[in-house]
Every structure is written in C-alpha cells, then in structure tokens.
Design a protein around this motif. Structure first.
Motif, PDB file in Angstrom:
ATOM      1  N   PHE A  20     126.570  34.841 -22.383  1.00 50.90           N
ATOM      2  CA  PHE A  20     125.226  34.505 -21.890  1.00 50.90           C
ATOM      3  C   PHE A  20     124.990  32.997 -21.936  1.00 50.90           C
ATOM      4  O   PHE A  20     124.438  32.423 -20.988  1.00 50.90           O
ATOM      5  CB  PHE A  20     124.133  35.250 -22.675  1.00 50.90           C
ATOM      6  N   THR A  23     126.758  31.511 -19.132  1.00 47.32           N
ATOM      7  CA  THR A  23     126.052  31.818 -17.874  1.00 47.32           C
ATOM      8  C   THR A  23     124.876  30.853 -17.672  1.00 47.32           C
ATOM      9  O   THR A  23     124.680  30.321 -16.574  1.00 47.32           O
ATOM     10  CB  THR A  23     125.561  33.277 -17.899  1.00 47.32           C
ATOM     11  N   LYS A  40     117.855  35.797 -18.791  1.00 47.03           N
ATOM     12  CA  LYS A  40     118.280  36.653 -19.908  1.00 47.03           C
ATOM     13  C   LYS A  40     118.116  38.129 -19.542  1.00 47.03           C
ATOM     14  O   LYS A  40     119.024  38.937 -19.766  1.00 47.03           O
ATOM     15  CB  LYS A  40     117.463  36.316 -21.161  1.00 47.03           C
ATOM     16  N   PHE A  43     120.781  39.018 -16.932  1.00 42.79           N
ATOM     17  CA  PHE A  43     122.127  39.058 -17.515  1.00 42.79           C
ATOM     18  C   PHE A  43     122.335  40.375 -18.263  1.00 42.79           C
ATOM     19  O   PHE A  43     123.333  41.070 -18.071  1.00 42.79           O
ATOM     20  CB  PHE A  43     122.330  37.862 -18.466  1.00 42.79           C
ATOM     21  N   ASP A  47     124.774  43.590 -17.718  1.00 41.45           N
ATOM     22  CA  ASP A  47     125.628  44.093 -18.801  1.00 41.45           C
ATOM     23  C   ASP A  47     125.495  45.615 -18.946  1.00 41.45           C
ATOM     24  O   ASP A  47     126.486  46.337 -18.986  1.00 41.45           O
ATOM     25  CB  ASP A  47     125.166  43.448 -20.123  1.00 41.45           C
ATOM     26  N   HIS A  68     129.083  41.521 -11.941  1.00 42.80           N
ATOM     27  CA  HIS A  68     128.099  41.067 -12.930  1.00 42.80           C
ATOM     28  C   HIS A  68     127.148  40.056 -12.291  1.00 42.80           C
ATOM     29  O   HIS A  68     125.918  40.191 -12.379  1.00 42.80           O
ATOM     30  CB  HIS A  68     128.831  40.452 -14.133  1.00 42.80           C
ATOM     31  N   GLN A  72     123.015  40.143 -11.379  1.00 42.49           N
ATOM     32  CA  GLN A  72     122.109  39.085 -11.860  1.00 42.49           C
ATOM     33  C   GLN A  72     121.329  38.452 -10.711  1.00 42.49           C
ATOM     34  O   GLN A  72     120.102  38.326 -10.766  1.00 42.49           O
ATOM     35  CB  GLN A  72     122.915  37.958 -12.521  1.00 42.49           C
TER      36      GLN A  72
END
Ligand SMILES: [Mg+2]
Length: 236
Positions: A20, A23, A40, A43, A47, A68, A72
């Motif tokens: 994270f 990222t 957040k 992300f 996940d 992923h 996001q």
C-alpha cells in the motif's frame, strides 16, 4: 538455526516497502490525483476482491497487478483505460528486480538452511514463486488464501512448522511487518529479523535483528552459520 521463513510482500519483493505504501508513492510519482483515504479504500477493496476470486489462482505477477490496479482505478473513478496498465507496469518493474535478487539470495542460503515463505496473498503465490525460479528452492510455501488462515493468526505459523517438522526455536522468520510477521513468530519461539524501510523504527525488544536490505539479512545469516560451524569444528 535450521530453517528460514520469509514473508513475501515487502520482504522478497521489496526491501521493506508495504504494497500500500508503494502504491501511494506510485500515484504521487505519476501525479495521479487521488486522496489518501479514497486510495486506501480502493486498494483494500481490490485486495479483498482478488483474495475472493478463484480465477486469480493461476495468475502470474503482471496479470495480478493489472487486475489489482484496474479495480483500484475503477473504484477511484479515474478516466483513461491506460492508467491502470501504466501503474501496474511501474509497480511491477522494481518488484521483478527484487524477486530476481531474492532468488539469488535464497540460492546462497539454500545449502545451509531449509527455506520457506509464509504470505498473506491472493491464492497465486505458488505460480508467482515458480515464475521467478524461487519455488524449487523452498521446502514450504503457505499462501493465506489457499490455507484459509491469515497472518498474524499463529495457526499459519503452526502449519509452516509442522510441514517443516521443526520446533519454533529452530526457525528464523524474516519479514517487514512487526504485527503480522515478527510478533507471532516470536510468540512461537522463532528468532526474527525485521526488514524495514530506513525511516521506520521500533523498540529493540520487538525483534532480534533489524535490517534495511534483504541482502543484509542474508549476510548476517551466512556469517552466523560460519561462526557456528567454526565453533562446532574447533577443539574443545
Ligand atoms: Mg509483508
């Protein structure tokens, strides 16, 4: 010390950088306008979605990262189909370099230790370890999504120890998370090496050794076995 257990994310794929945090830096580096709390949420939504998706189980690293970042970017409402692909590519490149270096490090340790990986992952740890030539070096590899138990639950560490057939005191855990890697491993009697980014710190009683590069941990472990071999071979 007879075996070493490594965390994967932030340990084998980066010198202490959590996915994270990496990222967040990536969006900032590419001037993608996002607010921290939304990023957040996006992300961790990605996940969770990937952990629950059985279609992920066979994916290699790049396709995993593309999925992923696609989740996001969709959650963040960002325009531009190429943003997710670009971010996945930029996230993946340093990871691939680290994983190649990690494989070389594990090869050096392999003659002296049994080796394993314990990771909170998405169900495709095995194909990714295979992709980077790491799988053949390992005695055990535990992926939380496959095992149905996540770190810091001690059950995942009990599983690793039982598959190694070793007690905690014969094993050293190397990881970047004090909460998920270091504390539960210590509670089972393992030695611990905390790998962290240079700006992070924690009280010395929380770990046995701290390093800022995986290579430093490898060097320490090699020296430690050389010392113990010399001691064992010297006349009484
Ligand atoms: Mg980690």
């Amino acid at each position: 010390m007879r075996a070493l257990l490594f965390d994967f994310g932030g340990t084998l794929d980066s010198d202490g950088g959590h996915w994270f945090d990496r990222t967040c830096r990536l969006y900032a580096d590419h001037s993608v306008p996002v607010d921290y709390s939304h990023l957040k949420q996006a992300f961790y939504a990605a996940d969770e979605a990937l952990e629950a998706d059985p279609g992920v189980r066979t994916l290699g690293l790049r396709p995993l990262l593309e999925r992923h970042f696609a989740i996001q970017v969709r959650r963040l409402g960002l325009r531009g189909a190429d943003v997710a692909a670009l971010l996945a590519q930029e996230f993946g490149r340093p990871m691939e370099e680290c994983l190649t270096a990690a494989r070389a490090a594990l090869e050096r340790l392999r003659p002296r230790f049994r080796l394993g990986v314990v990771s909170n992952f998405y169900g495709n740890l095995a194909p990714i370890l295979d992709e980077f030539g790491i799988a053949p070096l390992l005695d055990v590899a535990l992926d939380s999504a496959v095992e149905g138990v996540r770190k810091p639950d001690p059950a995942i560490y009990h599983l690793a120890l039982s598959r190694l057939g070793l007690p905690g005191k014969a094993v050293c855990m190397i990881g970047d998370s004090l909460e998920r890697d270091i504390a539960p491993a210590r509670a089972l009697g393992m030695r611990t090496i905390w790998l962290h980014e240079p700006e992070k710190s924690a009280p010395a009683e929380k770990y046995d050794l701290e390093v800022v590069r995986l290579a430093d941990a490898v060097e320490f472990l090699e020296r430690a076995t050389e010392r113990s071999e010399t001691a064992a071979g010297s006349p009484a």
